[in-house]
Design an enzyme around this catalytic site. Structure first.
Site, PDB file in Angstrom:
ATOM      1  N   CYS A   7     -43.491  -8.588 -11.314  1.00 34.50           N
ATOM      2  CA  CYS A   7     -42.422  -9.406 -10.735  1.00 34.50           C
ATOM      3  C   CYS A   7     -41.213  -9.470 -11.662  1.00 34.50           C
ATOM      4  O   CYS A   7     -41.216 -10.220 -12.642  1.00 34.50           O
ATOM      5  CB  CYS A   7     -42.948 -10.813 -10.447  1.00 34.50           C
ATOM      6  SG  CYS A   7     -41.682 -11.921  -9.796  1.00 34.50           S
TER       7      CYS A   7
ATOM      8  N   CYS B   5     -39.535 -12.831 -11.892  1.00 33.20           N
ATOM      9  CA  CYS B   5     -40.214 -13.796 -12.759  1.00 33.20           C
ATOM     10  C   CYS B   5     -40.016 -13.454 -14.236  1.00 33.20           C
ATOM     11  O   CYS B   5     -39.801 -14.344 -15.052  1.00 33.20           O
ATOM     12  CB  CYS B   5     -41.726 -13.807 -12.495  1.00 33.20           C
ATOM     13  SG  CYS B   5     -42.200 -13.761 -10.778  1.00 33.20           S
ATOM     14  N   ASP B   6     -40.136 -12.182 -14.585  1.00 32.44           N
ATOM     15  CA  ASP B   6     -40.266 -11.808 -15.998  1.00 32.44           C
ATOM     16  C   ASP B   6     -39.100 -11.014 -16.567  1.00 32.44           C
ATOM     17  O   ASP B   6     -39.052 -10.782 -17.784  1.00 32.44           O
ATOM     18  CB  ASP B   6     -41.555 -10.983 -16.196  1.00 32.44           C
ATOM     19  CG  ASP B   6     -42.796 -11.781 -15.824  1.00 32.44           C
ATOM     20  OD1 ASP B   6     -42.766 -13.011 -15.984  1.00 32.44           O
ATOM     21  OD2 ASP B   6     -43.776 -11.175 -15.374  1.00 32.44           O
TER      22      ASP B   6
END
Ligand code: NAP
Length: 316
Positions: free
Chosen positions: A138, A141-142
């Protein structure tokens, strides 16, 4: 079972990710007395993430397991009950609906399916050990953790293009590794990635090994599928973007699904069977965010409540 809950149960929720737990909070607060059935690792995909910085309400960020634990506590506070167990069979063909977990069968007037989706992985030996330490599924997300770093994205679909393009905001260079010489991604997303100067390409190539030290990923071994030649490259992050599999095997033949197995819904959460609702990634191949899953859990619980009200009025 506490005696406040009659048999059959009002609402059974399958899954305890953000969709299932949000559904539980809403259902419990509307006295639908929900039972959440979850597997051995409750909390869904977010429990495998590190810091979540895009969930509203946490300006300093919050780590995935903590966010899920807090949602769990919030659901419990209003009377949600939790059961750990693997659901092995369901029968939605007659009412009350039947759900088997372990040796027990639960009957439910309404069901909210929030079983999520699992990212497809490459099948490499250490990829799960390195998950959260250089291996990610992701970028949203990261990606932030890869400022001025070297990253690789695997895949040739829309997700890979989107992830790669998004990662160029942070990374020094993003190399897309694709097993063919043609992309599956839609033309606009391809174009955006192809025109991005920070994106490099490795065609007809697969990842055969991930190199790592104690701090995480340090490089990859790549293999040219035409020549068989192998090469080691240095990189700090590996983003696997080869699709997701919705966790819907249990419902095959009972609910309408699309060709990839995602549950088809109308009004965002109604499945092909009245009284059975679906929320979160199990019915969403597109957004797959914690916040969209939570929103759809809320919607499913509200619709389940209406369904139960109608049922009660009909039974009176
Ligand atoms: P996808 O379309 O199934 O693409 C998966 C990609 O990964 C393909 O290029 C495939 O290669 C490759 N792949 C699969 N297994 C592999 C393996 N074991 N090793 C190496 N490569 C592998 O999945 P997706 O990109 O996640 O998209 C899923 C759905 O969401 C699609 O319908 C997509 O259109 C949609 N989506 C839309 C948007 C948007 O519109 N903004 C954004 C994201 C996703 P091959 O091509 O060789 O099969």
């Amino acid at each position: 079972m506490p005696d406040t809950c009659k048999t059959p149960l009002e609402t059974v929720i399958l899954g305890s990710g953000p969709a299932g737990l949000t559904a539980a909070i809403y259902a419990a607060r509307s006295r639908c007395c929900p039972l959440v059935i979850h597997g051995a690792q409750p909390g869904g995909q977010l429990t495998g993430t590190t810091v979540i910085e895009n969930f509203p309400g946490f300006p300093e960020g919050i780590d995935g397991p903590t966010l899920m634990e807090r949602m769990h506590q919030q659901a419990e506070r209003f009377g949600t009950r939790f059961l750990e167990g693997e659901v092995t069979r369901v029968d939605f063909k007659k009412t009350p609906f039947q759900i088997w977990a372990g040796d027990d069968c639960y009957q439910a007037k309404s069901v909210i399916i929030s079983t999520g989706a699992s990212p497809r992985m490459l099948g490499l030996e250490n990829e799960w050990d390195l998950y959260g330490r250089g291996v990610s599924v992701c970028a949203t997300c990261d990606g932030f953790f890869y400022k001025e770093r070297e990253v690789v994205v695997v895949g040739g679909g829309d997700t890979a293009m989107e992830e790669a393009t998004f990662l160029t905001r942070f990374a020094r260079r993003v190399t897309i590794v694709h097993r063919r010489d043609e992309l599956r991604a839609s033309p606009p997303l391809q174009k955006r990635a192809r025109e991005n100067k920070k994106v490099a390409w490795r065609w007809n190539t697969v990842v055969t090994a991930i190199h790592a030290d104690q701090s995480g990923v340090t490089g990859l071994r790549l293999k040219d599928v035409n020549t068989g030649a192998e090469e080691d490259i240095a990189c700090d992050g590996l983003f696997v973007a080869i699709g997701h599999n919705p966790n819907t095997e249990l419902f095959t033949g009972q609910l309408h699904m699309d060709q990839d197995g995602y549950i088809l819904t109308k009004n965002g959460c109604e499945t092909s069977i009245p009284g059975i609702f679906a929320s979160g990634d199990v019915q969403d191949p597109l957004y797959r965010q914690a916040i969209t899953a939570a929103g759809s859990g809320c919607r499913a619980a509200m619709m389940a409540e209406r369904y139960l009200d109608d049922l009660a009025a009909y039974e009176d």
